[in-house]
Design an enzyme around this catalytic site. Sequence first.
Site, PDB file in Angstrom:
ATOM      1  N   CYS A  85       0.875  -1.311   0.023  1.00 26.10           N
ATOM      2  CA  CYS A  85      -0.053   0.112   0.208  1.00 26.10           C
ATOM      3  C   CYS A  85       0.921   1.269   0.043  1.00 26.10           C
ATOM      4  O   CYS A  85       1.522   1.575  -0.846  1.00 26.10           O
ATOM      5  CB  CYS A  85      -0.988  -0.020   1.168  1.00 26.10           C
ATOM      6  SG  CYS A  85      -2.561   0.970   0.916  1.00 26.10           S
ATOM      7  N   HIS A 202      -3.598  -5.320   1.061  1.00 23.45           N
ATOM      8  CA  HIS A 202      -2.966  -5.780   2.108  1.00 23.45           C
ATOM      9  C   HIS A 202      -2.961  -7.126   2.348  1.00 23.45           C
ATOM     10  O   HIS A 202      -3.744  -7.707   3.022  1.00 23.45           O
ATOM     11  CB  HIS A 202      -3.863  -4.951   3.178  1.00 23.45           C
ATOM     12  CG  HIS A 202      -3.478  -3.323   3.198  1.00 23.45           C
ATOM     13  ND1 HIS A 202      -2.316  -2.933   4.049  1.00 23.45           N
ATOM     14  CD2 HIS A 202      -3.944  -2.691   2.571  1.00 23.45           C
ATOM     15  CE1 HIS A 202      -2.563  -1.778   3.791  1.00 23.45           C
ATOM     16  NE2 HIS A 202      -3.504  -1.497   3.061  1.00 23.45           N
ATOM     17  N   GLU A 204      -1.206  -8.678   4.774  1.00 21.76           N
ATOM     18  CA  GLU A 204      -1.017  -8.906   6.312  1.00 21.76           C
ATOM     19  C   GLU A 204      -2.489  -8.580   6.772  1.00 21.76           C
ATOM     20  O   GLU A 204      -2.914  -9.196   8.147  1.00 21.76           O
ATOM     21  CB  GLU A 204       0.000  -7.562   6.922  1.00 21.76           C
ATOM     22  CG  GLU A 204      -0.756  -6.254   7.044  1.00 21.76           C
ATOM     23  CD  GLU A 204      -0.978  -5.532   5.857  1.00 21.76           C
ATOM     24  OE1 GLU A 204      -1.141  -3.972   5.832  1.00 21.76           O
ATOM     25  OE2 GLU A 204      -0.600  -5.919   4.779  1.00 21.76           O
TER      26      GLU A 204
END
Length: 231
Positions: A85, A202, A204
């Site tokens: 990002c 993302h 994560e």
Amino acid sequence: MTVSIIRFGGSNCDRDAERALAHLGIDAEIVWHEDGLPAETSGIVLPGGFSYGDYLRAGAMAARSPIMNEVREAAADGTPVLGVCNGAQVGCESGLTEGAFTTNESARFQCEHVYLRIERDDTPWTAAYEEGDVIEVPIAHGEGRYEVDDDRLAELEDEGRVLFRYCDEDGETGPDANPNGSKHNVAGVLGEREHVAVLMPHPERATLPDVGGTDGQGILRGFETAATGAE
């Protein structure tokens, strides 16, 4: 291995990255950018957020932090680097990867789950998948539209450096599956070498089973894959 997650002023996904890597059994620590890279660094995350408020351009100011000279040197020596990002924007602005991420076609901040198609399965970041697999990962950005001139994009595609594309759940690309207007639905690209990658979604946030699913785990496991390949 120890993955250094670089915190700039305005980073806000560094703890998410640390928690996700820990869940996978990968040692990680958050590093303040002014402190430089620790000597034991064997992987680097440029995390999401709004470094320096996205002033000038998203990622432009963080890309000029002195630590990014160390990141480029580490990448040149084979250290795996993943930009996510805002970290992807920093990666492009610092020359780790080509192109730029700019204002969404909608001119709105977009926070939603999207589908990504795996374009290659022979890189550390995609070794856990097969080419053509579709994974679901969240996005949260206002400047995520990937841009690069047409000739250079054609070269990047010929060189196999487009790693992820936005698609629908069946793997089909097109305007309806493109959340931000990225050229050719590009969601993530490789640097000159395969151990350096950036992506706007993302992973994560798609790693912990109870929070957002687990489709992103394979991307983060790229640090282990890269380390194993270097041995």
